[in-house]
Design a protein around this motif. Structure first.
Motif, PDB file in Angstrom:
ATOM      1  N   LEU A 301       0.828  -1.209   0.000  1.00 58.74           N
ATOM      2  CA  LEU A 301       0.000   0.000   0.000  1.00 58.74           C
ATOM      3  C   LEU A 301       0.861   1.257   0.000  1.00 58.74           C
ATOM      4  N   THR A 302       1.871   1.305   0.848  1.00 58.11           N
ATOM      5  CA  THR A 302       2.687   2.509   0.915  1.00 58.11           C
ATOM      6  C   THR A 302       3.468   2.721  -0.383  1.00 58.11           C
ATOM      7  N   LEU A 367      -6.141   5.094   5.357  1.00 57.29           N
ATOM      8  CA  LEU A 367      -6.284   3.900   4.534  1.00 57.29           C
ATOM      9  C   LEU A 367      -6.010   2.668   5.386  1.00 57.29           C
ATOM     10  N   CYS A 368      -6.820   1.635   5.214  1.00 60.36           N
ATOM     11  CA  CYS A 368      -6.599   0.349   5.873  1.00 60.36           C
ATOM     12  C   CYS A 368      -6.043  -0.633   4.849  1.00 60.36           C
ATOM     13  N   CYS A 372      -7.342  -6.263   2.183  1.00 57.19           N
ATOM     14  CA  CYS A 372      -7.207  -6.605   0.766  1.00 57.19           C
ATOM     15  C   CYS A 372      -5.821  -7.148   0.432  1.00 57.19           C
ATOM     16  N   PRO A 373      -5.745  -8.080  -0.543  1.00 60.48           N
ATOM     17  CA  PRO A 373      -4.440  -8.565  -1.021  1.00 60.48           C
ATOM     18  C   PRO A 373      -3.641  -7.457  -1.690  1.00 60.48           C
ATOM     19  N   GLU A 374      -2.350  -7.718  -1.889  1.00 59.42           N
ATOM     20  CA  GLU A 374      -1.441  -6.705  -2.412  1.00 59.42           C
ATOM     21  C   GLU A 374      -1.871  -6.175  -3.779  1.00 59.42           C
ATOM     22  N   ASP A 375      -2.274  -7.053  -4.691  1.00 60.44           N
ATOM     23  CA  ASP A 375      -2.639  -6.576  -6.025  1.00 60.44           C
ATOM     24  C   ASP A 375      -3.889  -5.699  -5.987  1.00 60.44           C
ATOM     25  N   VAL A 376      -4.812  -6.019  -5.104  1.00 63.83           N
ATOM     26  CA  VAL A 376      -6.026  -5.202  -4.964  1.00 63.83           C
ATOM     27  C   VAL A 376      -5.678  -3.834  -4.383  1.00 63.83           C
ATOM     28  N   LEU A 377      -4.754  -3.818  -3.429  1.00 65.44           N
ATOM     29  CA  LEU A 377      -4.326  -2.548  -2.851  1.00 65.44           C
ATOM     30  C   LEU A 377      -3.692  -1.654  -3.911  1.00 65.44           C
ATOM     31  N   ALA A 378      -2.859  -2.246  -4.760  1.00 64.46           N
ATOM     32  CA  ALA A 378      -2.226  -1.469  -5.819  1.00 64.46           C
ATOM     33  C   ALA A 378      -3.275  -0.890  -6.765  1.00 64.46           C
ATOM     34  N   GLY A 379      -4.254  -1.688  -7.143  1.00 69.63           N
ATOM     35  CA  GLY A 379      -5.325  -1.199  -8.005  1.00 69.63           C
ATOM     36  C   GLY A 379      -6.162  -0.122  -7.339  1.00 69.63           C
ATOM     37  N   CYS A 381      -5.124   2.045  -5.147  1.00 72.14           N
ATOM     38  CA  CYS A 381      -4.362   3.292  -5.165  1.00 72.14           C
ATOM     39  C   CYS A 381      -4.434   3.962  -6.529  1.00 72.14           C
ATOM     40  N   GLU A 382      -4.425   3.167  -7.598  1.00 75.58           N
ATOM     41  CA  GLU A 382      -4.585   3.742  -8.934  1.00 75.58           C
ATOM     42  C   GLU A 382      -5.948   4.422  -9.062  1.00 75.58           C
ATOM     43  N   ARG A 383      -6.987   3.775  -8.543  1.00 74.02           N
ATOM     44  CA  ARG A 383      -8.325   4.375  -8.580  1.00 74.02           C
ATOM     45  C   ARG A 383      -8.350   5.672  -7.777  1.00 74.02           C
ATOM     46  N   LEU A 384      -7.682   5.658  -6.615  1.00 73.09           N
ATOM     47  CA  LEU A 384      -7.659   6.849  -5.784  1.00 73.09           C
ATOM     48  C   LEU A 384      -6.930   7.988  -6.498  1.00 73.09           C
ATOM     49  N   GLY A 385      -5.845   7.645  -7.193  1.00 73.15           N
ATOM     50  CA  GLY A 385      -5.143   8.666  -7.963  1.00 73.15           C
ATOM     51  C   GLY A 385      -6.008   9.260  -9.052  1.00 73.15           C
ATOM     52  N   SER A 386      -6.760   8.430  -9.740  1.00 70.64           N
ATOM     53  CA  SER A 386      -7.668   8.920 -10.788  1.00 70.64           C
ATOM     54  C   SER A 386      -8.751   9.808 -10.186  1.00 70.64           C
ATOM     55  N   ALA A 387      -9.270   9.405  -9.049  1.00 75.82           N
ATOM     56  CA  ALA A 387     -10.297  10.206  -8.383  1.00 75.82           C
ATOM     57  C   ALA A 387      -9.734  11.564  -7.953  1.00 75.82           C
ATOM     58  N   TYR A 388      -8.508  11.555  -7.461  1.00 77.42           N
ATOM     59  CA  TYR A 388      -7.854  12.794  -7.030  1.00 77.42           C
ATOM     60  C   TYR A 388      -7.716  13.772  -8.203  1.00 77.42           C
ATOM     61  N   LEU A 389      -7.271  13.265  -9.350  1.00 77.44           N
ATOM     62  CA  LEU A 389      -7.135  14.116 -10.527  1.00 77.44           C
ATOM     63  C   LEU A 389      -8.481  14.626 -11.012  1.00 77.44           C
ATOM     64  N   ALA A 390      -9.479  13.748 -11.035  1.00 77.18           N
ATOM     65  CA  ALA A 390     -10.814  14.162 -11.473  1.00 77.18           C
ATOM     66  C   ALA A 390     -11.399  15.218 -10.540  1.00 77.18           C
ATOM     67  N   HIS A 391     -11.176  15.043  -9.246  1.00 73.85           N
ATOM     68  CA  HIS A 391     -11.687  16.003  -8.277  1.00 73.85           C
ATOM     69  C   HIS A 391     -10.984  17.345  -8.424  1.00 73.85           C
TER      70      HIS A 391
END
Length: 394
Positions: A301-302, A367-368, A372-379, A381-391
């Motif tokens: 996650l980090t 963030l907790c 979630c497994p590692e691959d889900v956490l990575a995905g 974070c990508e979603r969160l980055g997209s949301a941050y840019l959209a916002h």
């Protein structure tokens, strides 16, 4: 007819985290909001076996002692006594319906309306709910990378503030993730002895360390510390087994209130928990597994958050527990406003404002990584980055 409620209901609000669990129940949303253990790491087969063994005893389905099954209190007294470095009498242990009930009962025992309670900021939301229900006067001292700022607390005390209770999540803080430094533990205990307040040391995460165990508990250094912990994070939340230990008179008062609250806990889950906690070889292996797996998830996650946001965010140094605290360097962003956009992008978090008393935590979020497994956490974070840019663009 209008509804008339007691004054203690004034100003109470629902936990943002519990509300988010409902909001994020959609299967397309990855929730990094709740502090939920991964069900895959919960030892369900061992619980099933211990339940079968317990059910062979008719006492497992009967009412029990208000303070909890004696065998469980014996086990807890031995384990907690080893942590604080002195013998602990089982009569100084009360088993509760999760550590949240322990906190609630302690507030009823120790606090009158308008009594001062000092909390860390950001603060554990469950503690804020309890102290608000008790109609306490809540004051906050800041946290830094070494936990509660005990210098700020001392300055508050020297200015004449006289708290009845100081609350600390000493190990792998919820939400900040930090550990209270060893010298600050001793200083907090010394201040409690000098000024006569109670310290509630809330420690549900202390055994989930990734590299090295945390320093000795605050309760090691003073008799004015009431220590709370739980089996929820290391065994299973559904067992609903928490506990407190400390001053005998406080424990007796808690028992008296608990009689009116629920009569007693579950004899069945107490037997199950006692059996699992007393199997030292099995428990050591189980805890090692949790530390390894949660540690890998924290690193995933980090790393993903750092890759996604770079210098736009700073992260807590995660060494255990379940949480990572993120602060955006652009303090114009409000994560409470970001949250709906994030949910639209399929990810959820807890806004920093949910943990605030007086400070502006709007640019932060929790963030907790445990669920979630590692691959889900990575995905996620990508979603969160997209949301941050959209916002930001909106």
């Amino acid at each position: 007819m209008p509804h008339t409620f007691s004054r203690r209901m004034d100003g109470l609000r629902s936990s943002a985290i519990r509300d988010l669990l409902t909001l994020t129940a959609r299967p397309d949303v990855v929730s990094l909001a709740g502090g939920l253990p991964d069900p895959e790491f919960i030892p369900r087969e061992r619980i099933r076996k211990e339940a079968e063994c317990a059910l062979a005893d008719p006492a497992s389905v009967q009412y029990g002692e208000t303070t909890g099954l004696r065998r469980l209190r014996d086990v807890l007294a031995a384990r907690e006594g080893a942590r604080i470095g002195r013998a602990l009498d089982p009569g100084q242990v009360v088993v509760t319906h999760g550590s949240q009930q322990a906190l609630s009962l302690l507030a009823q025992v120790l606090l009158d309306p308008a009594d001062i309670v000092v909390v860390e900021e950001p603060a554990y939301t469950g503690a804020l709910q309890v102290f608000r229900a008790a109609q306490a006067d809540i004051r906050a001292v800041p946290l830094d990378r070494d936990g509660m700022d005990t210098t700020a607390l001392q300055e508050l005390l020297e200015a004449g503030v006289r708290p009845t209770v100081v609350h600390t999540v000493s190990n792998f803080h919820n939400p900040r993730g930090v550990v209270l430094a060893a010298d600050r533990r001793e200083r907090l205990a010394a201040l409690a002895d000098r000024y006569g307040f109670w310290v509630i040391e809330d420690d549900p995460y202390g055994e989930l360390f990734f590299d090295a165990p945390p320093p000795p508990p605050v309760a090691t250094f003073s008799d004015r510390v009431i220590r709370l912990s739980s089996a929820s994070k290391i065994l299973a939340p559904a067992l609903r087994v928490g506990w407190l230990h400390g001053d005998r008179a406080v424990c007796e008062a808690v028992e008296l209130l608990k009689q009116g609250a629920d009569l007693c806990g579950s004899s069945l889950t107490h037997q199950i928990t006692a059996a699992m906690l007393s199997d030292e070889a099995w428990l050591a292996l189980h805890l090692d597994t949790l530390r390894t797996r949660y540690g890998a998830r924290s690193r995933a996650l980090t790393a993903a958050t750092t890759t996604t946001f770079g210098n736009a965010a700073t992260l807590s140094d995660v060494k255990g527990g379940m949480f990572c605290w993120v602060e955006f360097t652009d303090d114009t962003i409000d994560t409470a406003d970001l949250l709906p956009t994030a949910v639209e992008h399929g990810v959820a978090f807890v806004p920093g404002s949910a943990f605030g008393v007086g400070a502006d935590l709007g640019a932060a979020l929790r963030l907790c990584f445990a669920t979630c497994p590692e691959d889900v956490l990575a995905g996620a974070c990508e979603r969160l980055g997209s949301a941050y840019l959209a916002h930001a663009q909106s």
